[in-house]
Design a protein around this motif. Structure first.
Motif, mmCIF file in Angstrom:
data_model
loop_
_atom_site.group_PDB
_atom_site.id
_atom_site.type_symbol
_atom_site.label_atom_id
_atom_site.label_comp_id
_atom_site.label_asym_id
_atom_site.label_seq_id
_atom_site.Cartn_x
_atom_site.Cartn_y
_atom_site.Cartn_z
ATOM 1 N N GLY A 1 0.830 -1.207 0.000
ATOM 2 C CA GLY A 1 0.000 0.000 0.000
ATOM 3 C C GLY A 1 0.863 1.255 0.000
ATOM 4 O O GLY A 1 0.646 2.184 -0.783
ATOM 5 N N ALA A 2 1.892 1.255 0.852
ATOM 6 C CA ALA A 2 2.783 2.413 0.951
ATOM 7 C C ALA A 2 3.609 2.590 -0.318
ATOM 8 O O ALA A 2 3.947 3.709 -0.700
ATOM 9 C CB ALA A 2 3.695 2.265 2.166
ATOM 10 N N ALA B 1 0.834 3.997 -3.093
ATOM 11 C CA ALA B 1 0.057 5.218 -2.834
ATOM 12 C C ALA B 1 0.606 6.450 -3.571
ATOM 13 O O ALA B 1 -0.176 7.209 -4.157
ATOM 14 C CB ALA B 1 -0.036 5.475 -1.327
ATOM 15 N N PRO B 2 1.946 6.672 -3.621
ATOM 16 C CA PRO B 2 2.449 7.844 -4.359
ATOM 17 C C PRO B 2 2.092 7.790 -5.857
ATOM 18 O O PRO B 2 1.806 8.828 -6.453
ATOM 19 C CB PRO B 2 3.968 7.769 -4.160
ATOM 20 N N LEU C 1 -4.173 0.604 4.917
ATOM 21 C CA LEU C 1 -3.081 1.536 5.208
ATOM 22 C C LEU C 1 -2.769 2.407 3.994
ATOM 23 O O LEU C 1 -2.635 3.633 4.121
ATOM 24 C CB LEU C 1 -1.831 0.743 5.636
ATOM 25 N N GLU D 1 -5.251 5.186 3.484
ATOM 26 C CA GLU D 1 -5.054 6.279 4.442
ATOM 27 C C GLU D 1 -3.886 7.168 4.009
ATOM 28 O O GLU D 1 -3.951 8.394 4.089
ATOM 29 C CB GLU D 1 -4.773 5.712 5.838
ATOM 30 N N ILE D 2 -2.825 6.518 3.512
ATOM 31 C CA ILE D 2 -1.655 7.277 3.050
ATOM 32 C C ILE D 2 -2.029 8.136 1.845
ATOM 33 O O ILE D 2 -1.670 9.312 1.771
ATOM 34 C CB ILE D 2 -0.485 6.313 2.704
ATOM 35 N N ASP E 1 -3.871 11.207 2.850
ATOM 36 C CA ASP E 1 -2.911 12.173 3.407
ATOM 37 C C ASP E 1 -2.122 12.879 2.307
ATOM 38 O O ASP E 1 -1.985 14.107 2.307
ATOM 39 C CB ASP E 1 -1.917 11.452 4.328
ATOM 40 N N LEU E 2 -1.586 12.070 1.369
ATOM 41 C CA LEU E 2 -0.736 12.626 0.308
ATOM 42 C C LEU E 2 -1.504 13.629 -0.550
ATOM 43 O O LEU E 2 -0.983 14.683 -0.906
ATOM 44 C CB LEU E 2 -0.203 11.496 -0.597
ATOM 45 N N ARG F 1 -2.236 16.960 1.174
ATOM 46 C CA ARG F 1 -1.081 17.879 1.127
ATOM 47 C C ARG F 1 -1.016 18.618 -0.199
ATOM 48 O O ARG F 1 -0.397 19.665 -0.309
ATOM 49 C CB ARG F 1 0.217 17.094 1.326
#
Lengths: 148, 335
Positions: B202-203, B206-207, B238, B241-242, B245-246, B249
Motif C-alpha cells: 500500500g505504501a 500510494a504515491p 493503510l 489512508e496514506i 494524506d498525500l 497535502r
C-alpha cells in the motif's frame, strides 16, 4: 525538494503510520504453544524410557525428536501446521517442529515440478540457510576449541 | 481521441462496455461483493493439477463468460488484451492459446485491468478494432508460490501484509452498442518513493495513485466531487489512508466517494490484514460491483485507479526499492 530527501521523509512518515505487532500478545502465544510442544516432547521421552528401559539417554532423545519431526510432517501434510505457525509464531518455529515444517512445505509445494527439479531442489530452499549457518558455526567453534 | 498532457486521453467516440464477467474465489464469494459476482468458485483448484493451471482456467472461463454476457461469439472479438501476475504473464498467454484471436499481453502488476481498459478504449475509439476483450485475473496460491513462501509453511504475516485475490474479471469494449462509456483515461508514470518493504505494498503504490489522480483531474479539468466513486485498485487500508494524506497535502480532498477495491472485497479483517491485492482485485470488483452500479444508475461517473507494485523477487533480494504505477479510467453510465 530532491528525491532522496522526499523518499526519506516519506519512509519516516510511513514508519510512523504502520501498525505495530502486538508484542506481549505474540510473546504469550509463542510461550504457551512452544511450551506445549516441549511438554509433548517430554511426554514421548518419558514414555520411551518407560517402554524401552535399555535405551541410553542419547537414544531416547533421538527417538523423541524423530517422533516430533514425524508428527510435524504429518500435520504439515494435512494442512494443519500452517495454522499453528500463524498463531504461535516463534513458539512453533524454534523447536524442531519449525525445521521439519520448513522442509516438508516446499517439498509439497514444488512436487508439480518433478522429483529432481521440484522436490529435491526446493526442499532446502527455506531450511538451507539454517543448515549452512549450523555447519559454519560448528567449524568456527571447532577451530576455537582447537586453539584453546 | 486526443491527449491533453501526454498522459490523459479524452475519447471522442466513447467506447462502450457491452459485456462483462467476474469470478470470485471461495473467500471472495463470502465478501461484501458476493451478490454482484457472476460466478462463485467453490474449489479454487478448478480441478486442475497445479495452481498455475487453475489460474489459466479461471481466465479462460472469465473471457468466455464476458463474450457470452455481451451476446457475442468468439469470432466477433477482434483482440484480447490482458495480463496477470505470474512470470512471463503465462496465465494470459496460455489462456489466449485457446482462443485463436489477436492477443496483446500487458503487464502493470495489479494495475493491469485499468491498463487494458485504457489501451482497449484507445484502440476501439480510433476503430483500429471494433470489439476488444480486456481480462485480468490472479490466484492467491500461485502468487504466494511465486512471491512469498510455500502455502503450508507455518509463518506469521506482518500486520501490513495484504491478501492476493483469487478471482478476476473481463470487460468487452465496443464502438457501438449499449452500456457504460469510457470517457477518458490516464496512463500512469512509474513512481518510486523509496519503500523497500515487500509486506507494505500500500505504501509503495500510494504515491503512484496520487500522481495519476492529480494528473487525471488536471487533464480532464474535473474535481473529486464530480465522481460518484473514485476507487483505487488494491492500496488496502493503510495505503488508502496514506493516499488520503498525500492528496490532502496537494490540496485535493478525497471524501465519502473514495473507496479501495482491496477494502471492498473482504469483510474479515483478521485473516486478510490490510485487505485484498493482486491483479484480480480491481478486475473482480470493477466487473461485478462497480459495473452493476453503473448500469442500474446508482453511479453516474466512476474513476477506477488500479495500482500496481512493479517488483520481482530478484529486485527485492538485490535491495532495490519498489516502484509503483497507477492507471486511471473514467467510466460514465449510459444507455
Amino acid at each position: 525538494m530532491d528525491s532522496e530527501k522526499r523518499n526519506q521523509n516519506y519512509n519516516t512518515y510511513v514508519e510512523a503510520k504502520v501498525p505495530k505487532t502486538k508484542f506481549w500478545q505474540a510473546l504469550l502465544k509463542a510461550f504457551v504453544v512452544g511450551g506445549l510442544i516441549c511438554c509433548v516432547g517430554q511426554l514421548f521421552y518419558d514414555l520411551y524410557a518407560y517402554w524401552f528401559p535399555t535405551l541410553s539417554e542419547a537414544q531416547l532423545g533421538s527417538a523423541m525428536l524423530s517422533t516430533i519431526i514425524a508428527i510435524t510432517a504429518i500435520l504439515t501434510g494435512l494442512g494443519i501446521f500452517d495454522w499453528i505457525g500463524a498463531f504461535a509464531g516463534a513458539g512453533s518455529v524454534i523447536p524442531i517442529t519449525g525445521f521439519a515444517n520448513s522442509i516438508v512445505s516446499p517439498s509439497m509445494e514444488f512436487k508439480k515440478e518433478g522429483i529432481i527439479f521440484g522436490i529435491c531442489v526446493k526442499m532446502f530452499s527455506i531450511a538451507g540457510p539454517v543448515i549452512v549457518c549450523g555447519v559454519v558455526g560448528s567449524v568456527l567453534a571447532g577451530l576455537i576449541y582447537l586453539i584453546i | 481521441m486526443f491527449s491533453t498532457n501526454k498522459q490523459t486521453v479524452i475519447f471522442n467516440n466513447k467506447p462502450r462496455i457491452i459485456g462483462n464477467f467476474s469470478i470470485g474465489g471461495p473467500l471472495e464469494s463470502k465478501g461484501p461483493i458476493k451478490d454482484y459476482l457472476h460466478y462463485k468458485l467453490e474449489d479454487d483448484t478448478l480441478n486442475e493439477s497445479s495452481f498455475e493451471k487453475a489460474e489459466r482456467k479461471l481466465l479462460e472461463h472469465i473471457i468466455f463468460g464476458a463474450i457470452d454476457n455481451a451476446n457475442l461469439q468468439l469470432d466477433d472479438i477482434d483482440a484480447l488484451l490482458g495480463g496477470d501476475l505470474l512470470n512471463q504473464i503465462i496465465s494470459s498467454s496460455f489462456a489466449a492459446r485457446k482462443f485463436g484471436i489477436t492477443f496483446i499481453g500487458l503487464y502493470s502488476a495489479c494495475a493491469t485491468m485499468a491498463e487494458s481498459l485504457a489501451l482497449g478504449a484507445c484502440l476501439v475509439d480510433r476503430q483500429v478494432f471494433k470489439k476488444v476483450c480486456c481480462a485480468t485475473a490472479s490466484h492467491f496460491s500461485s502468487a504466494e508460490r511465486q512471491y512469498r513462501f510455500p502455502l503450508e509453511l507455518g509463518n506469521q504475516r506482518p500486520p501490513t501484509s495484504q491478501w492476493t485475490v483469487t478471482g478476476g474479471g473481463a470487460s468487452i469494449l465496443s464502438h457501438e452498442g449499449k452500456g457504460p462509456m469510457i470517457t477518458s483515461a490516464t496512463f500512469g508514470k512509474v513512481v518510486d518513493f523509496g519503500i523497500k518493504d515487500v509486506n507494505n505494498m500500500g505504501a509503495c503504490m500510494a504515491p503512484a495513485a496520487m500522481d495519476t489522480i492529480t494528473t487525471h483531474l488536471q487533464g480532464t479539468n474535473s474535481k473529486v466531487e464530480d465522481y460518484d466513486l473514485i476507487a483505487t485498485g488494491d492500496l488496502g487500508k493503510l495505503g488508502s489512508e496514506i493516499l488520503v494524506d498525500l492528496l490532502e497535502r496537494k490540496g485535493i480532498k478525497l471524501g465519502q466517494n473514495y473507496s479501495d477495491c482491496g477494502n471492498l472485497i473482504y469483510n474479515k479483517r483478521e485473516k486478510v490484514f490490510m485487505g485484498g491485492s493482486g491483479s484480480g482485485c480491481s478486475a473482480t470488483v470493477f466487473n461485478s460491483y462497480i459495473l452493476h452500479k453503473l448500469r442500474n444508475g446508482d453511479f453516474k461517473k466512476v474513476l477506477l485507479v488500479a495500482t500496481g507494485a512493479l517488483l520481482s523477487t530478484t529486485t527485492t533480494q538485490q535491495g532495490d526499492s519498489i516502484p509503483g504505477i497507477a492507471h486511471a479510467v473514467c467510466i460514465e453510465g449510459g444507455e
